[in-house]
Enzyme design. Structure first.
Site, PDB file in Angstrom:
ATOM      1  N   SER A  35      39.819  46.492  39.675  1.00  0.00           N
ATOM      2  CA  SER A  35      38.484  46.771  40.192  1.00  0.00           C
ATOM      3  C   SER A  35      37.695  47.624  39.190  1.00  0.00           C
ATOM      4  O   SER A  35      37.482  47.216  38.054  1.00  0.00           O
ATOM      5  CB  SER A  35      38.586  47.444  41.565  1.00  0.00           C
ATOM      6  OG  SER A  35      37.348  47.401  42.234  1.00  0.00           O
TER       7      SER A  35
ATOM      8  N   ASP B 222      37.974  37.086  47.544  1.00  0.00           N
ATOM      9  CA  ASP B 222      37.546  38.468  47.318  1.00  0.00           C
ATOM     10  C   ASP B 222      36.160  38.652  47.924  1.00  0.00           C
ATOM     11  O   ASP B 222      35.174  38.074  47.449  1.00  0.00           O
ATOM     12  CB  ASP B 222      37.512  38.748  45.815  1.00  0.00           C
ATOM     13  CG  ASP B 222      37.254  40.215  45.488  1.00  0.00           C
ATOM     14  OD1 ASP B 222      36.689  40.926  46.328  1.00  0.00           O
ATOM     15  OD2 ASP B 222      37.625  40.629  44.376  1.00  0.00           O
TER      16      ASP B 222
ATOM     17  N   HIS C 110      40.626  40.978  47.281  1.00  0.00           N
ATOM     18  CA  HIS C 110      40.201  41.868  46.202  1.00  0.00           C
ATOM     19  C   HIS C 110      41.369  42.650  45.608  1.00  0.00           C
ATOM     20  O   HIS C 110      41.435  42.871  44.401  1.00  0.00           O
ATOM     21  CB  HIS C 110      39.135  42.839  46.713  1.00  0.00           C
ATOM     22  CG  HIS C 110      38.618  43.772  45.663  1.00  0.00           C
ATOM     23  ND1 HIS C 110      37.951  43.341  44.535  1.00  0.00           N
ATOM     24  CD2 HIS C 110      38.685  45.139  45.551  1.00  0.00           C
ATOM     25  CE1 HIS C 110      37.616  44.379  43.787  1.00  0.00           C
ATOM     26  NE2 HIS C 110      38.056  45.472  44.373  1.00  0.00           N
TER      27      HIS C 110
END
Length: 234
Positions: free
Chosen positions: A69, A172, A202
């Protein structure tokens, strides 16, 4: 650094004789939670840079960066800053430019007013019961200094030298998987792999997800070993 991926990857590295490092940015996890609202991406890139220079490169000539991320966004900037020290990047659902593309552009009028009047807005979180505080300082810092896909200064290319392997779940709901596709197209290096996991979310923390990430890590390590530069991991 106590997340599933970080722990399992550490175990994988230990079992294969690889050095490994994981840490929490200031304001995250075990690291000074009271300072979170004072931090921006500039501060967290500084944290990662400190670990890279003062810890990892003390014993290794190159490292492989693993970022999930926002961590993947930071990893790319480290690779641009220290091109000769990075043997590869494993990026997991990279949240590049998410402050502008996801937070600001999708913010409600109330949230934008809160930013202007209070300097902070709150966003609902799927992972925690309390809403997530986002400061206007953080949004502005990212826009002014760290955007990659919208930055005219990069002449439509991200001038990295190291190989990259991106992983993104097509389920995601936080960062669109097309972000990774655009990244793959924009990297200067010809050695870019993109793995789309059709039913992945995600976090990509399932055993089958981590197995693929571990395999990508080992591929980078084996190449680095042949070049006599066995990497530590960030």
């Amino acid at each position: 650094m106590t997340g599933t991926k970080a722990i399992v990857l550490e175990e994988h590295c230990k079992s294969n004789g690889l050095s490994y490092c994981r840490f929490d940015y200031r304001g995250h996890g075990l690291s000074s939670p009271e300072t979170f609202l004072e931090m921006t991406l500039s501060d967290w890139i500084c944290d990662a840079e400190t670990i890279l220079l003062d810890v990892l490169l003390k014993d290794h000539s190159q490292v492989v960066l693993i970022g999930s991320s926002m961590g993947a966004w930071i990893a790319i900037h480290l690779a641009l800053r220290y091109p000769d020290k990075i043997a590869g990047i494993v990026g997991i659902a990279p949240a590049v430019d998410f402050t502008q593309k996801v937070l600001y552009e999708k913010a409600t009028d109330e949230q934008k007013n809160d930013w202007l009047s209070k300097g902070i807005a709150y966003f609902p979180s799927k992972y925690e019961s309390n809403p997530y505080p986002i400061t206007w300082r953080f949004i502005q810092d990212c826009k002014e200094k760290w955007q990659l896909l919208d930055s005219a200064t990069l002449s439509n290319r991200i001038p990295n030298r190291c190989p990259v392997h991106l992983f993104h779940g097509q389920c995601d709901n936080d960062i669109p998987w097309m972000t990774s596709l655009e990244l793959a197209e924009r990297f200067s290096t010809s050695t870019v792999m993109l793995t789309l996991i059709k039913d992945g979310d995600h976090r990509l923390s399932r055993p089958q997800d981590i197995q693929q990430i571990s395999a990508a890590l080992m591929a980078f390590y084996n190449v680095s070993k042949r070049l006599e530069s066995g990497p530590s991991l960030l």
